[in-house]
Structures are given as structure tokens and as C-alpha cells.
Enzyme design. Sequence first.
Site, PDB file in Angstrom:
ATOM      1  N   GLU A  48       1.029  -1.188  -0.090  1.00 59.32           N
ATOM      2  CA  GLU A  48      -0.122   0.094   0.038  1.00 59.32           C
ATOM      3  C   GLU A  48       0.891   1.320   0.092  1.00 59.32           C
ATOM      4  OE1 GLU A  48      -2.759   0.275   3.254  1.00 59.32           O
ATOM      5  OE2 GLU A  48      -3.480   2.378   2.809  1.00 59.32           O
ATOM      6  N   ARG A 273       4.912 -12.638   9.693  1.00 56.38           N
ATOM      7  CA  ARG A 273       5.663 -11.577   9.445  1.00 56.38           C
ATOM      8  C   ARG A 273       7.067 -11.614  10.164  1.00 56.38           C
ATOM      9  NH1 ARG A 273       1.976  -7.216   8.946  1.00 56.38           N
ATOM     10  NH2 ARG A 273       3.581  -5.730   9.507  1.00 56.38           N
ATOM     11  N   LYS A 283       4.448   0.409   9.301  1.00 52.14           N
ATOM     12  CA  LYS A 283       4.221   1.776   8.796  1.00 52.14           C
ATOM     13  C   LYS A 283       3.742   2.755   9.390  1.00 52.14           C
ATOM     14  CE  LYS A 283       3.013   0.170   4.705  1.00 52.14           C
ATOM     15  NZ  LYS A 283       2.214  -0.036   3.411  1.00 52.14           N
TER      16      LYS A 283
HETATM   17  P1  ATP Z   1       2.716  -2.145   8.016  1.00 52.11           P
HETATM   18  O1  ATP Z   1       2.082  -3.009   8.933  1.00 52.11           O
HETATM   19  O2  ATP Z   1       4.159  -1.978   8.043  1.00 52.11           O
HETATM   20  O3  ATP Z   1       1.866  -1.130   7.471  1.00 52.11           O
HETATM   21  P2  ATP Z   1       1.261  -3.729   5.942  1.00 52.11           P
HETATM   22  O4  ATP Z   1       1.332  -4.957   5.761  1.00 52.11           O
HETATM   23  O5  ATP Z   1       0.016  -2.784   6.072  1.00 52.11           O
HETATM   24  O6  ATP Z   1       2.568  -3.188   6.730  1.00 52.11           O
HETATM   25  P3  ATP Z   1       1.563  -3.297   3.029  1.00 52.11           P
HETATM   26  O7  ATP Z   1       1.969  -2.310   2.175  1.00 52.11           O
HETATM   27  O8  ATP Z   1       0.114  -3.654   3.027  1.00 52.11           O
HETATM   28  O9  ATP Z   1       2.065  -3.200   4.439  1.00 52.11           O
HETATM   29  O10 ATP Z   1       2.400  -4.610   2.808  1.00 52.11           O
HETATM   30  C1  ATP Z   1       3.055  -5.217   1.620  1.00 52.11           C
HETATM   31  C2  ATP Z   1       3.063  -6.925   1.623  1.00 52.11           C
HETATM   32  O11 ATP Z   1       4.197  -6.783   2.459  1.00 52.11           O
HETATM   33  C3  ATP Z   1       1.903  -7.683   2.208  1.00 52.11           C
HETATM   34  O12 ATP Z   1       1.964  -8.467   1.512  1.00 52.11           O
HETATM   35  C4  ATP Z   1       2.304  -7.573   3.544  1.00 52.11           C
HETATM   36  O13 ATP Z   1       2.097  -8.981   4.072  1.00 52.11           O
HETATM   37  C5  ATP Z   1       3.710  -7.772   3.525  1.00 52.11           C
HETATM   38  N1  ATP Z   1       4.588  -7.473   4.871  1.00 52.11           N
HETATM   39  C6  ATP Z   1       4.276  -6.217   5.563  1.00 52.11           C
HETATM   40  N2  ATP Z   1       4.989  -6.304   6.740  1.00 52.11           N
HETATM   41  C7  ATP Z   1       5.731  -7.412   6.810  1.00 52.11           C
HETATM   42  C8  ATP Z   1       6.560  -8.103   7.473  1.00 52.11           C
HETATM   43  N3  ATP Z   1       6.928  -7.469   8.708  1.00 52.11           N
HETATM   44  N4  ATP Z   1       7.162  -9.310   7.166  1.00 52.11           N
HETATM   45  C9  ATP Z   1       6.672 -10.018   5.983  1.00 52.11           C
HETATM   46  N5  ATP Z   1       6.129  -9.266   5.241  1.00 52.11           N
HETATM   47  C10 ATP Z   1       5.346  -8.098   5.522  1.00 52.11           C
HETATM   48 MG    MG Z   2      -1.533  -3.491   4.920  1.00 52.14          MG
END
Ligand code: ATP
Ligand code: MG
Length: 574
Positions: A48, A273, A283
Amino acid sequence: MNKANETDPDNSSPGGAAVPSHFIREIVKSDLKTGKWNGCVQTRFPPEPNGFLHIGHAKSICLNFGLASEFGGLCNLRFDDTNPTKEEDFYVKAIIEDVKWLGFDWGDRMFYASDNFVQLYEWAVKLIKDGHAYVDDLSADEIRQHRGTLTLPGRDSPYRNRSVAENLDLFERMKDGEFVDGAKVLRAKIDMASGNLNLRDPVLYRILKVPHHRTGDRWCIYPMYDFAHGQSDSIEKITHSICTLEFEDHRPLYDWILDKLGVYHPQQIEFARLNLAYTLLSKRKLLQLVEEGCVDGWDDPRMPTISGMRRRGYTPESIRDFCERIGVAKANSTVEMALLEHCLREDLNKRARRVMAVLRPLKIVITNYPEGQVEEFAAENNPEEPEAGSRKIPFSRELYIERDDFMEDPPKKFFRLAPGKEVRLKHAFIIRCEEVVKDDGGNVIELRCTYDPDSRTGGATAGRKIKGTLHWVSSQHAKKAEVRLYNHLFTKVNPADEKECPDLKTGLNPDSLEVLKDCLVEPALAEADPGERFQFLRMGYFCVDSKESKPGAPAFNRAVTLRDTWAKISKKKG
Ligand code: ATP
Ligand code: MG
């Protein structure tokens, strides 16, 4: 049993070394064997664009792009941009740069969920027509109150049984901007008593009179992430839709939507994760640090972001190696920062040029070295890489050594400089400390030493056994530099845990950054390129800061020290 970290002899990296296998790779292999997806492997990385990528995202990037390349498939880059209040083009650009820098290529397959807004709207209309969705007038609060809890079923909205015609009319008017934000939503009609809260008539569309970074003012209703993600996967014909564990409970909803629409249906697979000690990978919280000025932007070298790590001196290779080593599992765990640092050290050890820099200078004068004389000595650039050759370094009567390398009254095993003691100067001579000069306050400001002219390589006394070897620079030739030393950003192992760290700011490490302004480096380093990495002998690996370094006035970030705590930990574990 969880297969993470097993070594599968069938799997070799291009270099021929065995790579650890994991359960997702096993699923892909098995699907290829059974022909489940007609031999295709199509994955995607779906960020995102509401922040910069962090090392957790790198795990997902390496997994998605890695599996595709390993099995002859493709991986798309897809921006999940369904929330215009948080998303910006600025983030899109940063994400593109980071994924490329990590070494991955999506060819011409860069997509946006917003590319699918027309199709998603049509699919919403289809669900309404088929009696699977309705327009609800309850407010967000009322919807929450109706949802129930894990132990109590939810209650139906009084608007749940509107006719198809009325729903179609209201949904169209929502799209046409007739209602204010929050006045109405479109909800799936599933089951308010479901044990899975995600199936209690989740919201599919909301009104947001906010311009979108790509579609501008075209829309004033936007699909929820849950109504866009699965269908975007379907449109892109993703085979293995890999995501993190928190989406496990959403899978039944994605399955429900795709089944009701009767469209191509990828298989979602969840993994744990990455959590990393002494930092956070969220984020939202990283944005808070940026907005509250706790760090110097998203690319602050203390941040666990890809851009921060790049600025700090991390290499793409070291990050990919780290992602490979941590494996992929179903159970959450926290990885030691020491492992990440170990991966960087291993990589830089192979290719970083060795140079000398004195971070906290102490002047020494070699009293028996002729005044005005300068000699140049060859210094190898990297003992690990003979092709790296050597360079010339100047030696003269006045030099600087590290302040910590001298003690007036040293303990027994101090093999550095002390009154009457000898040390070897790297690539040069053996010297002896004859006299200590102090200022009025009693601070040591200079050492007077003598040198042994025959102690260089090839000289008569070159073979003399001396325990300590120090790095140094020549006073008249050295260049001034700024050096930044970093420490963990937080003092808490798990700052994301609100019990451990109720307020982010109080968990911050006050000593996470130390700036040394009066460092002295070898002359050639003054002209080093931004992003260039070096080993400063005995002091660690450093990278020329890409933002604030200027020709003639270099600034270096310490990427990592030389002390490998990971090697020690893993040795102990056997
Ligand atoms: P955040 O919690 O940091 O905002 P998010 O999951 O909302 O992370 P996205 O931009 O939606 O952020 O993530 C893109 C991809 O990266 C998704 O498929 C998510 O599952 C993966 N991802 C995000 N954080 C991690 C992590 N700590 N370890 C592994 N994969 C991750
Ligand atoms: Mg997300």
C-alpha cells in the site's frame, strides 16, 4: 510439521549451494507436480503506498520474487491503493526505487488496485443484483455496535433487507456523490452470526470525497482493501497469493467474494511476518517517528526502512541473504538484529576496501623522523580480494592515532600504546611512546614517540614480535570528515508491544546517534562517492552518506561494527 529451515537437497541456488526450504516452496513444488495451475507460478508483491518499505517488506519481496524466479514464473508489483486519505505518489516512487534496488524486476507488470475501480464497481453491482450485498445507512459506530463480539453474535442492520432495486439505486447515487461521507456504505450480506467477524456483513464500499493519487476526482466511493485485494489477485491471475498471518481470518471472505462472483480464484497462503528486535516494522508507527521528528525522515540511517538501510550502508545482497536465512514459517518470532548485521559484515568483508580513519584523534610526533620528510607506503585494499590491488599512503613525522589506543596507566592486557610501550603502525613502522604531553588541565594532548627505521616489511627488524597494530593517518595529509555512529533506535526489544512501550517516544534510545565532527581520514577518502562503502580498519564498515556528504567534506555513516556477536551466538548454540 513446519518445514521452515530444513535444507532440501533438490533446491540449489544458481551458485550451487543448498538453500533452506520452507513450506511455501513445498506447496509451489507440489502444485507444479500435480499441474494445479497448469505449471504456472504467478506471484505479486502488493504494497500500500502509504509509507516507505521496511525490512519486513523485503522478506515478502524476496519470497514473492524469489519463488517466481526459482520456478520460472513471474512476479508483479501491485500497489494496493484503495485508501486515498493515506496514499501518495511520493510513496509509489520510493517503493519502486527500493524494490529495484533490492534487485528485482517486474518487467511491464506494474499494476494498481485503482486500475480495477471500474471492474470492482461492476462486481459490486453484480453482488447487489444477486442479493449478496446491500446499502446500509448505519453509521460506522452503529455498525460496530451491531457487529457483536467473539462470543456474542452480531445483529442484523435494519437496512439489511432492502430490495435489490432500492440497493442498486442507492449504490448508484452513492457513486454519483449524492450523499456525504459516512452516510451510507455497501455491505456484503453474509452472516451476522458467523464465528468469523470478517464474515459479519463486512463493508465493501465507503463514501470518501477525497481525490485519489491516480484517479483524481473521478470517484467518491472507494472499495475497501478487502473488496479489492482478492479480486486484484484474480484479475492478475495470481496462482499463489502470499500474505502475512493477519490475513488468515480474511481468507474466508476473499473466498466468499470470488465464489459469489464466479471468477478465477487464487490460493492464498499465509506466513509469519518478520519482527526484528529493538526496532519496529509498522508503517503507521514509522510514520509517527517521521512526523514527530524523532528521526531525520524515512531514510534516516537508524530506520529499518530499505532506504534508511541503504543510506546506512546495507547492500541488497546482504538483505537478500538475511531474508533467505530467516526462513519462512507459520509461527511468529522475533529475529535478532545481530543476524542482520552478520549478513552485512559477511558481504562487506568480501568487497569493502580497507582504509584508515581516525575517529577521535590523538596527535603523535615521531621525534627521530626527519622533519619535512614524507614516505609513501603501499597498503593493500582488501586482503580478501587480491585483485583489489593496493594504494599509496603517506607517512610523516606528525601522525594521529585513535585516542582510545593510548592509556597512560594501562591494565595488564592492554596491547596498545602506553608510556614506554611499543606498537606497530599498520603498513608502517614500530613506534615507542617516550613522553606524554598534557595541557594545563592534565589532559593528554600529544605523545612523543620514536620509530624503529628497520621495522618495515623487508627491514632488519621487521619480524619483531609486537602484539598491537594501530591504524593512523598522517597529520599534514589527512582530511577532515564527519562520522556518524549508530545504535539501536529503541531501548526496548519489542517497541511495537504496547505493554513494553506504551508511548513510542519514551522507548527511543537517546544514544542512537553519535556525531563525530573532527575525524581524520586518508586523503583519497575525501573524494569518495556517495554510497561508497569502506572498512575503516578496526572501526567497522562505513558508507559515504548519500544526502549530506560533499566532495572535500565527506560524511560517513557506520553501517556496522566489526564485532560479530552473531557468530558468537551461533557458535555457542553449536
Ligand atoms: P505495515 O504494518 O508496516 O503497515 P502492511 O502489511 O500494512 O505493513 P503493506 O504495504 O500492505 O503493509 O504490505 C505489503 C506486503 O508486505 C503485504 O503482503 C504484507 O503482508 C507484507 N509485509 C508487511 N510487513 C511485513 C513483515 N514485517 N514481514 C513480512 N511481510 C510483511
Ligand atoms: Mg496493509
